[in-house]
Scaffold this motif. Structure first.
Motif, PDB file in Angstrom:
ATOM      1  N   VAL A 178       1.424   9.432 -12.601  1.00  0.00           N
ATOM      2  CA  VAL A 178       2.538   8.671 -12.037  1.00  0.00           C
ATOM      3  C   VAL A 178       2.271   7.171 -11.996  1.00  0.00           C
ATOM      4  O   VAL A 178       3.188   6.363 -12.209  1.00  0.00           O
ATOM      5  CB  VAL A 178       2.910   9.208 -10.632  1.00  0.00           C
ATOM      6  N   LYS A 179       1.044   6.747 -11.749  1.00  0.00           N
ATOM      7  CA  LYS A 179       0.770   5.309 -11.647  1.00  0.00           C
ATOM      8  C   LYS A 179       0.986   4.605 -12.985  1.00  0.00           C
ATOM      9  O   LYS A 179       1.546   3.508 -13.045  1.00  0.00           O
ATOM     10  CB  LYS A 179      -0.645   5.060 -11.124  1.00  0.00           C
ATOM     11  N   GLY A 180       0.528   5.229 -14.069  1.00  0.00           N
ATOM     12  CA  GLY A 180       0.740   4.629 -15.381  1.00  0.00           C
ATOM     13  C   GLY A 180       2.212   4.529 -15.738  1.00  0.00           C
ATOM     14  O   GLY A 180       2.663   3.530 -16.312  1.00  0.00           O
ATOM     15  N   TYR A 181       2.963   5.548 -15.391  1.00  0.00           N
ATOM     16  CA  TYR A 181       4.398   5.568 -15.661  1.00  0.00           C
ATOM     17  C   TYR A 181       5.110   4.479 -14.875  1.00  0.00           C
ATOM     18  O   TYR A 181       5.932   3.721 -15.408  1.00  0.00           O
ATOM     19  CB  TYR A 181       4.943   6.948 -15.283  1.00  0.00           C
ATOM     20  N   VAL A 182       4.774   4.385 -13.597  1.00  0.00           N
ATOM     21  CA  VAL A 182       5.397   3.384 -12.725  1.00  0.00           C
ATOM     22  C   VAL A 182       5.005   1.972 -13.165  1.00  0.00           C
ATOM     23  O   VAL A 182       5.836   1.050 -13.136  1.00  0.00           O
ATOM     24  CB  VAL A 182       5.014   3.636 -11.254  1.00  0.00           C
ATOM     25  N   ALA A 183       3.754   1.785 -13.569  1.00  0.00           N
ATOM     26  CA  ALA A 183       3.315   0.469 -14.044  1.00  0.00           C
ATOM     27  C   ALA A 183       4.198  -0.016 -15.189  1.00  0.00           C
ATOM     28  O   ALA A 183       4.596  -1.179 -15.231  1.00  0.00           O
ATOM     29  CB  ALA A 183       1.852   0.518 -14.486  1.00  0.00           C
ATOM     30  N   THR A 227       0.864  -1.169   0.000  1.00  0.00           N
ATOM     31  CA  THR A 227       0.000   0.000   0.000  1.00  0.00           C
ATOM     32  C   THR A 227       0.901   1.219   0.000  1.00  0.00           C
ATOM     33  O   THR A 227       1.565   1.521   0.998  1.00  0.00           O
ATOM     34  CB  THR A 227      -0.930   0.026   1.225  1.00  0.00           C
ATOM     35  N   THR A 228       0.970   1.882  -1.127  1.00  0.00           N
ATOM     36  CA  THR A 228       1.810   3.063  -1.288  1.00  0.00           C
ATOM     37  C   THR A 228       1.279   3.853  -2.473  1.00  0.00           C
ATOM     38  O   THR A 228       0.362   3.405  -3.166  1.00  0.00           O
ATOM     39  CB  THR A 228       3.287   2.680  -1.506  1.00  0.00           C
ATOM     40  N   MET A 229       1.797   5.022  -2.719  1.00  0.00           N
ATOM     41  CA  MET A 229       1.312   5.901  -3.786  1.00  0.00           C
ATOM     42  C   MET A 229      -0.188   6.158  -3.636  1.00  0.00           C
ATOM     43  O   MET A 229      -0.901   6.375  -4.609  1.00  0.00           O
ATOM     44  CB  MET A 229       1.624   5.298  -5.173  1.00  0.00           C
ATOM     45  N   GLY A 230      -0.675   6.087  -2.410  1.00  0.00           N
ATOM     46  CA  GLY A 230      -2.066   6.374  -2.134  1.00  0.00           C
ATOM     47  C   GLY A 230      -3.031   5.294  -2.571  1.00  0.00           C
ATOM     48  O   GLY A 230      -4.237   5.547  -2.680  1.00  0.00           O
ATOM     49  N   THR A 231      -2.538   4.052  -2.800  1.00  0.00           N
ATOM     50  CA  THR A 231      -3.418   3.002  -3.278  1.00  0.00           C
ATOM     51  C   THR A 231      -2.862   1.630  -2.932  1.00  0.00           C
ATOM     52  O   THR A 231      -1.736   1.498  -2.445  1.00  0.00           O
ATOM     53  CB  THR A 231      -3.602   3.127  -4.813  1.00  0.00           C
ATOM     54  N   LYS A 280       9.185  -8.998  -6.155  1.00  0.00           N
ATOM     55  CA  LYS A 280       9.568  -8.109  -5.042  1.00  0.00           C
ATOM     56  C   LYS A 280      10.302  -6.873  -5.558  1.00  0.00           C
ATOM     57  O   LYS A 280      10.066  -5.751  -5.104  1.00  0.00           O
ATOM     58  CB  LYS A 280      10.459  -8.864  -4.047  1.00  0.00           C
ATOM     59  N   ASN A 281      11.199  -7.089  -6.528  1.00  0.00           N
ATOM     60  CA  ASN A 281      11.970  -5.967  -7.071  1.00  0.00           C
ATOM     61  C   ASN A 281      11.076  -4.977  -7.817  1.00  0.00           C
ATOM     62  O   ASN A 281      11.280  -3.766  -7.744  1.00  0.00           O
ATOM     63  CB  ASN A 281      13.060  -6.489  -8.016  1.00  0.00           C
ATOM     64  N   THR A 313       7.585   1.124  -6.783  1.00  0.00           N
ATOM     65  CA  THR A 313       6.465   1.943  -6.322  1.00  0.00           C
ATOM     66  C   THR A 313       6.840   2.752  -5.081  1.00  0.00           C
ATOM     67  O   THR A 313       6.457   3.912  -4.954  1.00  0.00           O
ATOM     68  CB  THR A 313       5.229   1.078  -6.016  1.00  0.00           C
ATOM     69  N   TYR A 314       7.603   2.137  -4.171  1.00  0.00           N
ATOM     70  CA  TYR A 314       8.044   2.855  -2.979  1.00  0.00           C
ATOM     71  C   TYR A 314       8.960   4.023  -3.357  1.00  0.00           C
ATOM     72  O   TYR A 314       8.876   5.118  -2.788  1.00  0.00           O
ATOM     73  CB  TYR A 314       8.785   1.916  -2.025  1.00  0.00           C
ATOM     74  N   GLN A 315       9.845   3.759  -4.315  1.00  0.00           N
ATOM     75  CA  GLN A 315      10.802   4.778  -4.708  1.00  0.00           C
ATOM     76  C   GLN A 315      10.102   5.976  -5.335  1.00  0.00           C
ATOM     77  O   GLN A 315      10.390   7.131  -5.005  1.00  0.00           O
ATOM     78  CB  GLN A 315      11.811   4.197  -5.700  1.00  0.00           C
ATOM     79  N   TYR A 316       9.150   5.715  -6.242  1.00  0.00           N
ATOM     80  CA  TYR A 316       8.461   6.829  -6.900  1.00  0.00           C
ATOM     81  C   TYR A 316       7.506   7.547  -5.960  1.00  0.00           C
ATOM     82  O   TYR A 316       7.259   8.757  -6.122  1.00  0.00           O
ATOM     83  CB  TYR A 316       7.758   6.358  -8.173  1.00  0.00           C
ATOM     84  N   ASN A 317       6.961   6.849  -4.994  1.00  0.00           N
ATOM     85  CA  ASN A 317       6.164   7.531  -3.982  1.00  0.00           C
ATOM     86  C   ASN A 317       7.028   8.522  -3.215  1.00  0.00           C
ATOM     87  O   ASN A 317       6.623   9.665  -2.967  1.00  0.00           O
ATOM     88  CB  ASN A 317       5.549   6.519  -3.025  1.00  0.00           C
ATOM     89  N   LYS A 318       8.221   8.098  -2.892  1.00  0.00           N
ATOM     90  CA  LYS A 318       9.159   8.963  -2.162  1.00  0.00           C
ATOM     91  C   LYS A 318       9.558  10.174  -2.997  1.00  0.00           C
ATOM     92  O   LYS A 318       9.703  11.285  -2.483  1.00  0.00           O
ATOM     93  CB  LYS A 318      10.401   8.156  -1.785  1.00  0.00           C
TER      94      LYS A 318
END
Length: 363
Positions: free
Chosen positions: A183-188, A44-48, A64-65, A70-75
């Motif tokens: 950001v979610k689409g980019y990270v996906a 649960t990160t990036m608000g979702t 896992k990698n 997602t954690y990195q881009y949330n930060k």
């Protein structure tokens, strides 16, 4: 900006198939060296809520990698807590450029390019989303004077890039970036690229169900697409209104009903127009894009941009794109499907929804 929820039917049904499938399906799965019970990693990160599902053997670490991204881009990108690179850009607006890492730099450039379409999408919408705060406990309807005060701060022309130094500069004091819509689409896509490089051939990357990428075909067989349920935008907690077939594709949804602010009898969607300061006033209830190839770089940004156009103009825009198809649901419960989805979409809730003809809509 959070999106209308998609129900990913195959997450549940494919696990069932793996456990009690016919011999033919089981043999097909075994020949592809896939797991009956998939590897699943969640966060649960990036608000979702985010989930990575992988059917290839020995790919637990790969899953896992991928989740670590997602954690990195949330930060790096959050504007809801101090310390992110985007927060630093906003703080230094009108003062000085800010150096950012290559990933954030490219993400902001993507948002800038979508903003250049001038259809009502702008990644400098931050002053406006900060006023409304839809989706947070302190959400409220701002006064007209408050809205009027921030509208002049919203303009993608305020963004200046320096490719050599990797700096981003907001030239207008008080301007603010908000990358929540892209950001979610980019990270996906970053997650999918990493999973494929690690040898994953069959799986799902699900970022809050608004941005889903299905890798390969489903584990049922090498030629069976995934089946993705599109939720009823009038009742996103209920049953799906249709089923979309997809393979090796990005599926993105934007809509108006899941995240909103209710004031009296009026619901205000989180999809805010940077031109008026209020939610987009058009006929779209939800739009779901099926994207393949290079156009899937940021499906979130694309779906938000098309949402701003309304059904008729949005449909015509998608028709001109080679690798993009769409399902539009309007506020009159009419469903419009672009030609490429003719045999890939099934309307399952026929009591409420009807297939419409785009030619019947006015601009």
């Amino acid at each position: 900006m959070k999106k209308i929820t998609l129900l990913l039917l195959t997450v549940v049904s494919l696990i069932g198939l793996a456990a009690c499938s016919s011999n033919a399906t089981t043999k097909t799965t075994e020949k592809r060296h896939l797991l009956k019970t998939p590897i699943q990693e969640q966060a649960t990160t990036m608000g979702t809520f985010i989930q990575v599902t992988v059917y290839d053997k020995g790919k637990t670490q790969a899953a896992k990698n991928a989740l670590k991204i997602t954690y990195q881009y949330n930060k790096w990108t959050t504007v809801n807590q101090s310390g992110s690179e985007v927060d630093e850009i906003n703080k230094e607006a009108g003062i000085k450029p800010v150096n950012v890492n290559a990933g954030v730099y490219q993400l902001i450039k993507d948002g800038y390019n979508y903003s250049k379409t001038n259809v009502g999408y702008d990644i400098t919408v931050g002053p406006l989303t900060s006023l409304w705060r839809i989706g947070f406990p302190d959400a409220r309807k701002p006064s007209q004077s408050e809205i009027d005060a921030v509208l002049p701060l919203i303009n993608y022309h305020f963004i200046k890039f320096d490719d050599a130094k990797h700096t981003v500069y907001l030239t207008k004091k008080g301007a603010r970036l908000d990358l929540g819509s892209i950001v979610k689409g980019y990270v996906a896509m970053l997650m999918v690229d990493q999973l494929k490089k690690a040898g994953v051939t069959t799986g799902i990357v699900d970022l809050g169900s608004s941005s889903i990428y299905v890798i390969g075909n489903s584990p049922r067989s090498a030629t069976s697409p995934w089946r993705i349920g599109i939720k009823d935008p009038n009742d996103p907690t209920g049953q799906q209104m249709g089923i979309l077939q997809a393979a090796n594709a990005h599926v993105n949804t934007s809509g108006i009903y899941e995240r909103y602010l209710k004031v009296g009898n009026v619901k205000y969607s989180h999809e805010l127009s940077p031109k008026t300061g209020y939610p987009f006033d058009n006929d779209i209830a939800s739009i779901t894009l099926l994207i393949k190839g290079k156009d899937s770089t940021n499906g979130d940004g694309l779906s938000t941009m098309i949402f701003a156009m309304g059904t008729k103009k949005g449909y015509e825009y998608v028709e001109k794109m080679k690798n993009v198809q769409a399902v539009f649901v309007d506020k009159n419960n009419k469903v419009y499907i672009t030609p490429g989805l003719k045999n890939k979409f099934e309307l399952t809730e026929t009591k409420t929804f009807k297939i419409g003809k785009i030619a019947d809509l006015k601009n």
